[in-house]
Design a protein around this motif. Structure first.
Motif, PDB file in Angstrom:
ATOM      1  N   UNK A  19     -11.265  19.740  -5.220  1.00 33.05           N
ATOM      2  CA  UNK A  19     -11.061  18.997  -5.947  1.00 33.05           C
ATOM      3  C   UNK A  19     -10.969  18.187  -5.170  1.00 33.05           C
ATOM      4  N   UNK A  20     -11.129  16.717  -5.025  1.00 32.35           N
ATOM      5  CA  UNK A  20     -10.860  15.750  -4.120  1.00 32.35           C
ATOM      6  C   UNK A  20     -10.486  14.295  -4.258  1.00 32.35           C
ATOM      7  N   UNK A  21      -9.338  14.120  -3.651  1.00 38.55           N
ATOM      8  CA  UNK A  21      -8.226  12.661  -4.445  1.00 38.55           C
ATOM      9  C   UNK A  21      -8.336  11.583  -3.533  1.00 38.55           C
ATOM     10  N   UNK A  22      -8.347  10.588  -4.095  1.00 38.28           N
ATOM     11  CA  UNK A  22      -8.374   9.144  -2.804  1.00 38.28           C
ATOM     12  C   UNK A  22      -6.422   9.394  -2.414  1.00 38.28           C
ATOM     13  N   UNK A  23      -7.090   9.394  -1.107  1.00 44.34           N
ATOM     14  CA  UNK A  23      -5.280   8.717  -0.707  1.00 44.34           C
ATOM     15  C   UNK A  23      -5.690   7.550   0.715  1.00 44.34           C
ATOM     16  N   UNK A  24      -4.484   6.800   0.612  1.00 45.15           N
ATOM     17  CA  UNK A  24      -4.432   6.152   1.784  1.00 45.15           C
ATOM     18  C   UNK A  24      -3.425   6.564   2.517  1.00 45.15           C
ATOM     19  N   UNK A  25      -2.996   6.747   4.067  1.00 47.83           N
ATOM     20  CA  UNK A  25      -2.471   6.694   4.479  1.00 47.83           C
ATOM     21  C   UNK A  25      -1.224   5.413   5.147  1.00 47.83           C
ATOM     22  N   UNK A  26      -0.205   6.206   4.348  1.00 45.43           N
ATOM     23  CA  UNK A  26       0.665   4.939   4.646  1.00 45.43           C
ATOM     24  C   UNK A  26       1.987   5.169   5.458  1.00 45.43           C
ATOM     25  N   UNK A  27       1.961   4.134   6.896  1.00 42.88           N
ATOM     26  CA  UNK A  27       3.209   4.404   8.014  1.00 42.88           C
ATOM     27  C   UNK A  27       4.396   2.913   7.623  1.00 42.88           C
ATOM     28  N   UNK A  28       5.843   3.502   7.484  1.00 38.02           N
ATOM     29  CA  UNK A  28       6.576   2.555   7.764  1.00 38.02           C
ATOM     30  C   UNK A  28       7.206   2.539   8.756  1.00 38.02           C
ATOM     31  N   UNK A  29       7.653   1.703   9.610  1.00 35.89           N
ATOM     32  CA  UNK A  29       8.859   1.531  10.646  1.00 35.89           C
ATOM     33  C   UNK A  29       9.471   0.608  10.506  1.00 35.89           C
ATOM     34  N   UNK A  30      11.179   0.653  11.129  1.00 32.02           N
ATOM     35  CA  UNK A  30      11.944  -0.780  11.290  1.00 32.02           C
ATOM     36  C   UNK A  30      11.470  -0.963  12.666  1.00 32.02           C
ATOM     37  N   UNK A  31      11.479  -2.830  12.573  1.00 30.11           N
ATOM     38  CA  UNK A  31      11.046  -3.658  13.128  1.00 30.11           C
ATOM     39  C   UNK A  31      12.250  -4.974  12.753  1.00 30.11           C
ATOM     40  N   UNK A  32      12.999  -5.152  14.120  1.00 28.75           N
ATOM     41  CA  UNK A  32      13.838  -6.693  13.755  1.00 28.75           C
ATOM     42  C   UNK A  32      12.897  -7.644  14.643  1.00 28.75           C
ATOM     43  N   UNK A  33      12.833  -8.481  13.875  1.00 31.03           N
ATOM     44  CA  UNK A  33      11.459  -9.497  14.191  1.00 31.03           C
ATOM     45  C   UNK A  33      12.775 -11.148  13.926  1.00 31.03           C
ATOM     46  N   UNK A  34      11.495 -12.301  14.086  1.00 29.62           N
ATOM     47  CA  UNK A  34      12.526 -13.310  13.224  1.00 29.62           C
ATOM     48  C   UNK A  34      11.743 -13.478  12.244  1.00 29.62           C
ATOM     49  N   UNK A  35      10.878 -13.297  11.719  1.00 28.86           N
ATOM     50  CA  UNK A  35       9.948 -13.881  10.612  1.00 28.86           C
ATOM     51  C   UNK A  35       9.058 -12.392  10.193  1.00 28.86           C
ATOM     52  N   UNK A  36       8.476 -12.290   8.946  1.00 28.03           N
ATOM     53  CA  UNK A  36       7.739 -11.490   8.942  1.00 28.03           C
ATOM     54  C   UNK A  36       6.345 -11.102   9.793  1.00 28.03           C
ATOM     55  N   UNK A  37       5.770 -12.336  10.116  1.00 25.80           N
ATOM     56  CA  UNK A  37       4.686 -12.491  11.086  1.00 25.80           C
ATOM     57  C   UNK A  37       5.294 -11.955  12.387  1.00 25.80           C
ATOM     58  N   UNK A  38       6.106 -11.580  12.620  1.00 24.60           N
ATOM     59  CA  UNK A  38       6.617 -11.566  14.280  1.00 24.60           C
ATOM     60  C   UNK A  38       6.841 -10.517  13.882  1.00 24.60           C
ATOM     61  N   UNK A  39       7.005  -9.270  13.144  1.00 27.26           N
ATOM     62  CA  UNK A  39       7.511  -8.306  13.025  1.00 27.26           C
ATOM     63  C   UNK A  39       6.103  -7.438  13.004  1.00 27.26           C
TER      64      UNK A  39
END
Length: 151
Positions: A19-39
């Motif tokens: 059987x097959x199931x669709x998955x998404x690959x997710x990676x989360x890392x910690x980043x310090x930055x001045x704002x979300x766009x910079x991160x």
């Protein structure tokens, strides 16, 4: 799965079922930055450089896994076969991963039963270091190593 084992002449026909199931690959890392766009820009640069998974104190790896997509119905498919095919390398990886946890647990047990590193610092490198394990633990280690050998 055994490689090349003939199934001809058995009572029931054999099938490979999957059987097959669709998955998404997710990676989360910690980043310090001045704002979300910079991160995100820092993360993109690390991704492009191949350093995103380096797990450093300034950019810790917080999550790295596949997530099943919601709302999927599991549907099985079956293909008739005459012999079991050789198991895919992914099966070996799963077995090695499981065995690694067992081997690590045994290594921690062995380490806990060894003399403290400072106590053996002056010993000759080829001196025998005493350690005791139970018969059950020795049997479990033999089974574990035999399983690893099969991988």
């Amino acid at each position: 799965m055994n490689s090349g084992t003939s199934l001809i002449g058995q009572t029931l026909p054999a099938f490979m079922v999957g059987y097959s199931l669709d998955h998404t690959y997710r990676v989360v890392i910690g980043i310090r930055a001045s704002n979300a766009d910079a991160a995100c820009a820092i993360a993109r640069a690390a991704f492009d450089a191949g350093t995103l998974w380096d797990d450093t104190p300034d950019m810790p790896l917080l999550y790295d896994d596949y997530e099943e997509l919601d709302g999927q119905a599991v549907e099985f498919d079956a293909t008739p076969i005459a012999t079991w095919p050789t198991a895919d390398v992914s099966v070996r990886a799963v077995k090695l991963h499981a065995a690694a946890h067992q081997l690590l647990a045994f290594a921690r047990l062995a380490d806990s039963r060894l003399p403290l590193p400072a106590a053996i610092e002056a010993w000759h490198p080829d001196a025998l270091v005493p350690m005791t394990v139970t018969a059950r633990q020795a049997r479990e280690l033999h089974v574990l190593l035999g399983g690893l050998h099969a991988c």
